[in-house]
Design an enzyme around this catalytic site. Sequence first.
Site, PDB file in Angstrom:
ATOM      1  N   HIS A 154       0.753  -1.304   0.082  1.00  0.00           N
ATOM      2  CA  HIS A 154      -0.040  -0.018  -0.076  1.00  0.00           C
ATOM      3  C   HIS A 154       0.866   1.200  -0.171  1.00  0.00           C
ATOM      4  O   HIS A 154       1.947   1.295   0.961  1.00  0.00           O
ATOM      5  CB  HIS A 154      -0.787  -0.112   1.090  1.00  0.00           C
ATOM      6  CG  HIS A 154      -1.811   1.300   1.343  1.00  0.00           C
ATOM      7  ND1 HIS A 154      -3.086   1.092   0.785  1.00  0.00           N
ATOM      8  CD2 HIS A 154      -1.787   2.547   1.628  1.00  0.00           C
ATOM      9  CE1 HIS A 154      -3.804   2.231   0.771  1.00  0.00           C
ATOM     10  NE2 HIS A 154      -2.941   3.120   1.333  1.00  0.00           N
ATOM     11  N   CYS A 155       0.835   2.074  -1.134  1.00  0.00           N
ATOM     12  CA  CYS A 155       1.642   3.208  -1.247  1.00  0.00           C
ATOM     13  C   CYS A 155       0.718   4.578  -0.825  1.00  0.00           C
ATOM     14  O   CYS A 155      -0.232   4.857  -1.441  1.00  0.00           O
ATOM     15  CB  CYS A 155       2.068   3.390  -2.583  1.00  0.00           C
ATOM     16  SG  CYS A 155       3.116   4.912  -2.930  1.00  0.00           S
ATOM     17  N   PRO A 156       1.103   5.141   0.195  1.00  0.00           N
ATOM     18  CA  PRO A 156       0.334   6.336   0.680  1.00  0.00           C
ATOM     19  C   PRO A 156       0.456   7.673  -0.270  1.00  0.00           C
ATOM     20  O   PRO A 156      -0.333   8.478  -0.608  1.00  0.00           O
ATOM     21  CB  PRO A 156       1.023   6.929   1.989  1.00  0.00           C
ATOM     22  CG  PRO A 156       2.430   6.271   1.913  1.00  0.00           C
ATOM     23  CD  PRO A 156       2.363   4.861   1.196  1.00  0.00           C
TER      24      PRO A 156
END
Length: 298
Positions: A154-156
């Site tokens: 998961h990439c913010p």
Amino acid sequence: MRSPVPRFRDVERQASGLEPAHCLPPCHERQNNMWFIRDACGIVCAIITWLLVVFAEVVVLFVMLIPSKSLTYSLLNGTLFNSLAFLALASHFRAMCTDPGAVPKGNATKEYIESLQLKPGQVVYKCPKCCSIKPDRAHHCSVCKRCIRKMDHHCPWVNNCVGENNQKYFVLFTMYIFLISLHSLVMVVFHFLYCFEDDWTKCSTFSPPATVILLILLCFEGLLFLIFTSVMFGTQIHSICTDETGIEQLKKEERRWAKKTKWMNMKAVFGHPFSIAWFSPFSTPDHGKADPYQALKS
């Protein structure tokens, strides 16, 4: 049946263990809906990403290109930089607003499992968090609150998971950010040399102190993103070529899928066959028709 992998929860049980009330209401997906994660941290990071690109755009145009005495130099570099920046932002938008491969939520019901017409010996797994049938190589994301097929991480910065359906756009985003960072650093070096040889008051529309500060900030931003995106781009290409996601590498999961060549893995992500569409964030790759459930064999 008992699951051979203890970290998954087996739901191929008796009917009493599959009460429909446990998994209601099911989530009926609509294909035309835009995917967007309502996460405060991710939204802030995505806005910061766009603002940093806009800042670089302002410095490149108003500090380096417009004051330049060479019209050809300004047009060539302006066209190249703006094209790369546009492709980077378009890739970011597609990576952020594309369903990464979410498994339908709440479908772990007795009726749905019976509709799969599983063969004897096949095992299905249920995610206890989103109450869905969990395909092979899917992992649950605590931010998206969904199970994602071939979830890498998961990439913010894109406010989304990187998964089966949007990995191409994430790779393009890192590539184009790397290119505009490299291009801006080269232009900063040439502009410093130009200003040292000429009058500082004539080489920029801003005052000399403001020009120096803006160029130093752009240099710092470009160097930071150059290193960050080059590492991310390299790790993504390695994951694609080895057909092993970041989570699978981290957990050292046992390989249960067929091994393919590196070129076939690249085409599986970017589309068939190789074309200029690989580099376009507006081209949706053809992943082929996947089975509704990739069951593991016991």
